[in-house]
Design a protein around this motif. Sequence first.
Motif: not given
Length: 290
Positions: A266-282
Motif C-alpha cells: 500500500g505504498v504511495a510514494l511521496a516523491y514518485p519522480t526526481y522532480r518532486e524529490g528535488l523540489a522538496a529538498l530545495k
Amino acid sequence: MNLFVFGLGFTARCFVARERARFGRVVATTRGTERTGEAPDGVTMRLFSPGEADPRIADDLAASDAVLVSIPPDDGGDPALVRYADALAAGPARWIGYLSTIGVYGDQGGAWIDEATPPAPTHQRTRDRVAVEEAWLDFGRRTGKAVQVFRLSGIYGPGRNPFVKLREGRSQRIVKAGQVFNRIHVADIAATLAASLDRPHPGAVYNVTDDEPAPPQDVTAHAAGLAGLPLPPEVDFESAPLSPMARSFYGENKRVRNARIKAELGVALAYPTYREGLAALKDEGAAAGP
C-alpha cells in the motif's frame, strides 16, 4: 516493539528517525568505536566490525522484535547472518529486512523489469549481493522468520542530492545515449520499510524505486534550474573522468518497476519522480547539505 539495526547508515538513520516513536528500544551497530558517540537521540550504539563485536549484541537480539540489516557483504557473506544466525533464530524477531540493490539485475539493455526478472549480476559486488539475498531468504525458510529483501535504486535525500554536487562544483552532465537510472528518495525507502513492518510477507522481494527512470543529465539540468545554478557542460561518457566504480554503473541500463510495493504494501510514494524529490529538498533548505 524493539528494533535492532545492523549498520546505521544514511538510509537506516532516516528510517529510525521517521519511526522512532513506534519502538520501545532501538539498538544499532557501528564499525568504529570513534563513532559510537554519534548516535541519534534514543538509539543505543554497539560496535560491530570484522575484528570485534560487542558481546551485548546477542542479548540485544534476544529482545528485538524487528531487525534491519544495512551492511554490505564481505568475503564470507553477510557478517550479521554469519555471526548471529543462531541468536536470530532463537530470538523473537517477527520481521527481518535486508537492504540490497537493484544492481543485482545487471544490464537489461534498457528494458522494463520487475521482481520476477532473474538476477543477472555483472560484478563481483552484485554477485555477492545475490548470494547474501538468497542466504537470508533461506534463513527465513528454515526458521520461519519473516525475512524480506528490499532492492534499492539510487538513493538521494537531505545532504545527498544533485544540489550538493552542483554547489561544490563536482557535478558533471555525463551523456550516454539511451542510458537511464532509477532513483528513490530516502524518505520513500523509510515509508516502504514501515509499511512492510505493518504487513510482513515472509520471503518477499521488493524493488524500492521511483516511477520514472531518467537520463542522469536530465536530473542534473533540472536541479540546476531549480537552484539557479550554472548548468555544467555536457561530457561524453567515453571521455568522462570517472572512477572505475562510477563507470561500471553506466554499464547497466534498465527500467525498474515498483508495482509490488504499491500492491502488497500500500505504498504511495511521496516523491514518485526526481522532480518532486528535488523540489522538496530545495524547499526544505536541504540542498546545501549537512
